[in-house]
Scaffold this motif. Structure first.
Motif, PDB file in Angstrom:
ATOM      1  N   LYS A 243       0.843  -1.208   0.000  1.00 36.84           N
ATOM      2  CA  LYS A 243       0.000   0.000   0.000  1.00 36.84           C
ATOM      3  C   LYS A 243       0.870   1.247   0.000  1.00 36.84           C
ATOM      4  O   LYS A 243       0.586   2.229  -0.678  1.00 36.84           O
ATOM      5  N   GLY A 244       1.933   1.176   0.759  1.00 32.05           N
ATOM      6  CA  GLY A 244       2.828   2.328   0.870  1.00 32.05           C
ATOM      7  C   GLY A 244       3.467   2.712  -0.447  1.00 32.05           C
ATOM      8  O   GLY A 244       3.537   3.887  -0.799  1.00 32.05           O
ATOM      9  N   ILE A 245       3.893   1.701  -1.202  1.00 37.62           N
ATOM     10  CA  ILE A 245       4.546   2.061  -2.474  1.00 37.62           C
ATOM     11  C   ILE A 245       3.530   2.254  -3.598  1.00 37.62           C
ATOM     12  O   ILE A 245       3.742   3.030  -4.522  1.00 37.62           O
ATOM     13  N   GLY A 246       2.388   1.566  -3.497  1.00 32.75           N
ATOM     14  CA  GLY A 246       1.382   1.634  -4.562  1.00 32.75           C
ATOM     15  C   GLY A 246       0.732   3.002  -4.671  1.00 32.75           C
ATOM     16  O   GLY A 246       0.175   3.350  -5.714  1.00 32.75           O
ATOM     17  N   THR A 247       0.793   3.777  -3.597  1.00 27.72           N
ATOM     18  CA  THR A 247       0.184   5.111  -3.639  1.00 27.72           C
ATOM     19  C   THR A 247       1.120   6.137  -4.289  1.00 27.72           C
ATOM     20  O   THR A 247       0.721   7.277  -4.526  1.00 27.72           O
ATOM     21  N   ASP A 248       2.343   5.728  -4.539  1.00 30.78           N
ATOM     22  CA  ASP A 248       3.261   6.581  -5.298  1.00 30.78           C
ATOM     23  C   ASP A 248       2.801   6.538  -6.759  1.00 30.78           C
ATOM     24  O   ASP A 248       2.798   5.465  -7.383  1.00 30.78           O
ATOM     25  N   LEU A 249       2.398   7.685  -7.286  1.00 29.34           N
ATOM     26  CA  LEU A 249       1.807   7.686  -8.634  1.00 29.34           C
ATOM     27  C   LEU A 249       2.783   7.203  -9.700  1.00 29.34           C
ATOM     28  O   LEU A 249       2.381   6.693 -10.739  1.00 29.34           O
ATOM     29  N   ARG A 250       4.076   7.343  -9.429  1.00 28.87           N
ATOM     30  CA  ARG A 250       5.041   6.864 -10.414  1.00 28.87           C
ATOM     31  C   ARG A 250       5.044   5.340 -10.468  1.00 28.87           C
ATOM     32  O   ARG A 250       5.405   4.733 -11.460  1.00 28.87           O
ATOM     33  N   ILE A 251       4.639   4.721  -9.351  1.00 26.20           N
ATOM     34  CA  ILE A 251       4.662   3.256  -9.290  1.00 26.20           C
ATOM     35  C   ILE A 251       3.280   2.690  -9.622  1.00 26.20           C
ATOM     36  O   ILE A 251       3.154   1.770 -10.423  1.00 26.20           O
ATOM     37  N   GLY A 252       2.232   3.262  -9.007  1.00 24.63           N
ATOM     38  CA  GLY A 252       0.872   2.763  -9.245  1.00 24.63           C
ATOM     39  C   GLY A 252       0.615   1.500  -8.438  1.00 24.63           C
ATOM     40  O   GLY A 252       1.553   0.846  -7.985  1.00 24.63           O
ATOM     41  N   ASN A 253      -0.678   1.170  -8.253  1.00 24.43           N
ATOM     42  CA  ASN A 253      -0.982   0.066  -7.333  1.00 24.43           C
ATOM     43  C   ASN A 253      -1.304  -1.261  -8.022  1.00 24.43           C
ATOM     44  O   ASN A 253      -1.681  -2.226  -7.379  1.00 24.43           O
ATOM     45  N   LYS A 254      -1.163  -1.330  -9.337  1.00 28.25           N
ATOM     46  CA  LYS A 254      -1.501  -2.583 -10.034  1.00 28.25           C
ATOM     47  C   LYS A 254      -0.304  -3.545 -10.040  1.00 28.25           C
ATOM     48  O   LYS A 254       0.838  -3.134 -10.107  1.00 28.25           O
ATOM     49  N   PHE A 255      -0.654  -4.823 -10.003  1.00 27.32           N
ATOM     50  CA  PHE A 255       0.369  -5.869 -10.123  1.00 27.32           C
ATOM     51  C   PHE A 255       1.445  -5.780  -9.053  1.00 27.32           C
ATOM     52  O   PHE A 255       2.628  -6.004  -9.326  1.00 27.32           O
ATOM     53  N   LEU A 256       1.022  -5.442  -7.847  1.00 20.77           N
ATOM     54  CA  LEU A 256       1.987  -5.374  -6.744  1.00 20.77           C
ATOM     55  C   LEU A 256       1.686  -6.444  -5.697  1.00 20.77           C
ATOM     56  O   LEU A 256       2.148  -6.338  -4.572  1.00 20.77           O
ATOM     57  N   TYR A 257       0.870  -7.429  -6.070  1.00 23.93           N
ATOM     58  CA  TYR A 257       0.480  -8.428  -5.075  1.00 23.93           C
ATOM     59  C   TYR A 257       1.471  -9.581  -5.031  1.00 23.93           C
ATOM     60  O   TYR A 257       1.688 -10.244  -6.052  1.00 23.93           O
ATOM     61  N   PRO A 258       2.066  -9.810  -3.868  1.00 24.89           N
ATOM     62  CA  PRO A 258       2.935 -10.978  -3.773  1.00 24.89           C
ATOM     63  C   PRO A 258       2.077 -12.235  -3.752  1.00 24.89           C
ATOM     64  O   PRO A 258       0.883 -12.176  -3.488  1.00 24.89           O
ATOM     65  N   GLY A 259       2.664 -13.364  -4.034  1.00 24.44           N
ATOM     66  CA  GLY A 259       1.893 -14.606  -4.054  1.00 24.44           C
ATOM     67  C   GLY A 259       2.793 -15.802  -4.191  1.00 24.44           C
ATOM     68  O   GLY A 259       3.968 -15.757  -3.811  1.00 24.44           O
ATOM     69  N   CYS A 260       2.203 -16.888  -4.750  1.00 23.04           N
ATOM     70  CA  CYS A 260       2.989 -18.123  -4.843  1.00 23.04           C
ATOM     71  C   CYS A 260       3.478 -18.349  -6.269  1.00 23.04           C
ATOM     72  O   CYS A 260       3.547 -19.477  -6.745  1.00 23.04           O
ATOM     73  N   GLY A 261       3.825 -17.260  -6.944  1.00 22.41           N
ATOM     74  CA  GLY A 261       4.449 -17.386  -8.267  1.00 22.41           C
ATOM     75  C   GLY A 261       3.450 -17.238  -9.397  1.00 22.41           C
ATOM     76  O   GLY A 261       2.297 -17.599  -9.258  1.00 22.41           O
ATOM     77  N   TYR A 262       3.896 -16.673 -10.507  1.00 20.01           N
ATOM     78  CA  TYR A 262       3.002 -16.548 -11.655  1.00 20.01           C
ATOM     79  C   TYR A 262       3.075 -17.796 -12.526  1.00 20.01           C
ATOM     80  O   TYR A 262       4.095 -18.476 -12.587  1.00 20.01           O
ATOM     81  N   GLY A 263       1.945 -18.106 -13.178  1.00 22.55           N
ATOM     82  CA  GLY A 263       1.907 -19.249 -14.096  1.00 22.55           C
ATOM     83  C   GLY A 263       1.139 -18.859 -15.330  1.00 22.55           C
ATOM     84  O   GLY A 263       1.174 -17.704 -15.750  1.00 22.55           O
ATOM     85  N   GLY A 264       0.435 -19.826 -15.905  1.00 24.80           N
ATOM     86  CA  GLY A 264      -0.380 -19.537 -17.082  1.00 24.80           C
ATOM     87  C   GLY A 264       0.376 -19.758 -18.372  1.00 24.80           C
ATOM     88  O   GLY A 264       1.558 -20.101 -18.382  1.00 24.80           O
ATOM     89  N   SER A 265      -0.331 -19.501 -19.447  1.00 26.71           N
ATOM     90  CA  SER A 265       0.232 -19.819 -20.755  1.00 26.71           C
ATOM     91  C   SER A 265       1.094 -18.682 -21.284  1.00 26.71           C
ATOM     92  O   SER A 265       1.748 -18.824 -22.308  1.00 26.71           O
ATOM     93  N   CYS A 266       1.092 -17.525 -20.612  1.00 30.45           N
ATOM     94  CA  CYS A 266       1.769 -16.372 -21.218  1.00 30.45           C
ATOM     95  C   CYS A 266       3.048 -15.931 -20.515  1.00 30.45           C
ATOM     96  O   CYS A 266       4.119 -15.985 -21.116  1.00 30.45           O
ATOM     97  N   PHE A 267       2.943 -15.463 -19.262  1.00 29.02           N
ATOM     98  CA  PHE A 267       4.127 -14.883 -18.612  1.00 29.02           C
ATOM     99  C   PHE A 267       5.345 -15.815 -18.668  1.00 29.02           C
ATOM    100  O   PHE A 267       6.416 -15.401 -19.121  1.00 29.02           O
ATOM    101  N   PRO A 268       5.217 -17.081 -18.215  1.00 30.48           N
ATOM    102  CA  PRO A 268       6.421 -17.919 -18.200  1.00 30.48           C
ATOM    103  C   PRO A 268       7.039 -18.069 -19.585  1.00 30.48           C
ATOM    104  O   PRO A 268       8.246 -17.924 -19.762  1.00 30.48           O
ATOM    105  N   LYS A 269       6.197 -18.353 -20.571  1.00 28.51           N
ATOM    106  CA  LYS A 269       6.777 -18.614 -21.897  1.00 28.51           C
ATOM    107  C   LYS A 269       7.263 -17.321 -22.560  1.00 28.51           C
ATOM    108  O   LYS A 269       8.272 -17.324 -23.257  1.00 28.51           O
TER     109      LYS A 269
END
Ligand code: NAD
Length: 437
Positions: A243-269
């Protein structure tokens, strides 16, 4: 305007149905006969919210049709979209055999000026190769037919694909002639009424934009996962940091969620393919190499927490997994973290019970009887030694914790998406572990 869309996967079927909804006559083509038969019978082979209705409606009303061969409809179409798969080759580069096969069929059969639009994600330089393949086929036929190649990378997200296609942030179209630009403008005009932007670029830039976008998003995820892991070591809370960094307009709050790794058909490949493209050009994408490495490790994080909790002995422990799809609102399990966790748990001798509201059939196809399939989320936690949350389905957001606690053998919840409240879980009597706090 008449178009064909080759490849009726997540991208092709959604694009075809959305163009049809806008009044375009569309033939969706796939070499997988079973898929086409099933589509003609009204059965949609993938799960995507709203897709069933859109496909059925447009098929019924005659704007959307299906075929197994592009040749059968080429005479009647002006534009062919290629939305076939571009899976990673053994060395990580994009496998372009399906893209080239479409180009060959196009070159072997067009009879009038036509456009071949590549919607698949393909490395920079692919359009040039596609053009050469088409021209070679035309030369073999001894005919002089003009054609254009266009790059129109797709940015839809599985789970909200229809909304993304119908009102995208922007449409990127790489062209090299005015004629192709005019035709593409005409095709996308119905969408323009919604005021979104079409950005015309040269073709190599359009091809690069797609990889750069996905790599940037993957970088944000791996960066936040790295920060989260460090937060755990130094006693900070990544949710507050986000939340602290996401409110910095230069950074923005999208795609800042930590988790258990990205998958799917797109990002990895796509990350792998961009690293490979750089190597082929004697350049090293060091940031992306780290992004990939962090992600591989992050997919193991929940297992490591569980392993540590049980002091390295998971033999005969019964573990529940909630969520198998690589993300919510899809049945797609390509490169899903669940597959990594299932492998690690099996290797450690644990028994696994899984539940996912949509991806159970897909899991059966991939994992078979190596795991037990629960009838619902509560059935999954019966007598288990831990519950791992891997996919952030809405269904899992507010479970009946009191009942669950009584069902579990050990009240241990490991949350790979940080969707539960730590304080509340502790008050309920659970041992609760999450990412970065
Ligand atoms: P997919 O694997 O779901 O579908 C591809 C389809 O193409 C399959 O049904 C396959 O049978 C068919 N096909 C292969 N060769 C063919 C041929 N010669 N003729 C006819 N059909 C053929 O793939 P997808 O997830 O829809 O992705 C397609 C492309 O779009 C990829 O390059 C991917 O990177 C890109 N992309 C995917 C997404 C996504 O969210 N899935 C988003 C943006 C871009």
């Amino acid at each position: 305007m008449n178009i064909a869309v080759v490849g009726t996967g997540y991208v092709g079927l959604v694009s075809g149905a959305c163009f049809a909804e806008m009044g375009v006559s569309v033939v969706c083509v796939d070499i997988n006969e079973e898929k086409i038969i099933s589509l003609k019978q009204g059965n949609i082979p993938i799960y995507e919210p709203g897709l069933d209705e859109l496909v059925l409606k447009n098929y019924r009303e005659g704007r959307l049709n299906f075929a197994t061969e592009l040749i059968s409809c080429l005479d009647d179409v002006d534009i062919v979209f290629s939305a076939v798969g571009t899976p990673p080759d053994e060395d990580g580069s994009a496998d372009l055999q399906y893209v080239m096969s479409v180009a060959r069929t196009f070159g072997q059969n067009i009879k009038k000026y036509s456009i071949l639009v590549t919607k698949s994600t393909v490395p920079v330089g692919t359009a040039r190769k596609v053009k050469t393949v088409i021209q070679t086929e035309l030369d073999k036929r001894g005919v002089d037919i003009s054609f254009d190649v266009v790059s129109n990378p797709e940015f839809l997200k599985e789970g909200s694909a229809i909304k993304d296609f119908m009102s995208p942030d922007r449409v990127i179209i790489g062209v090299e002639t005015e004629r192709a630009k005019e035709w593409m403008t005409k095709l996308y005009r119905p969408f323009l009424l919604n005021n979104f932007r079409v950005i015309f670029t040269d073709i190599p830039s359009a091809e690069m934009i797609k990889y750069a976008a996905n790599s940037m998003l993957a970088t944000r995820i791996s960066f936040m996962n790295d920060i989260a892991n460090l937060c755990e070591l130094v006693g900070a809370d990544v949710n507050q940091v986000r939340k602290g960094i996401g409110t910095d307009l230069r950074i923005g709050n999208k795609f800042l969620y930590p988790g258990c790794g990205y998958g799917g058909s797109c990002f990895p490949k796509d990350v792998k393919a961009l690293i490979k493209t750089a190597e082929q050009n004697n350049y090293s994408m060091n940031v992306l190499k780290a992004v990939e490495e962090v992600n591989q490790e992050q997919k193991k994080v929940l297992f490591k927490k569980l392993f540590y909790y049980y002091r390295g002995n998971l033999r005969n422990k019964k573990i529940a997994i909630w969520g198998l799809a690589f993300k919510a609102e899809t049945d797609d399990m390509r490169e899903a973290t669940s597959l990594v966790i299932i492998d690690l748990l099996l290797e450690a001798g644990a028994t696994i019970v899984v539940y996912d509201p949509i991806a159970m059939e897909e899991c059966k196809r991939r994992v078979g009887n190596m795991v037990f399939y629960a009838t619902d989320m509560y059935d999954a936690v019966q007598d288990v030694d831990a519950l791992l949350l891997l996919t952030e389905w809405k269904l899992f957001r507010l479970p009946k914790w009191d009942a669950i606690k009584n069902m579990m053998k050990e009240a241990l919840v490991i949350d790979g998406r940080n969707i539960y409240d730590k304080k509340e879980m502790h008050e309920l009597g659970f041992t609760y572990l999450c990412i970065g706090c």
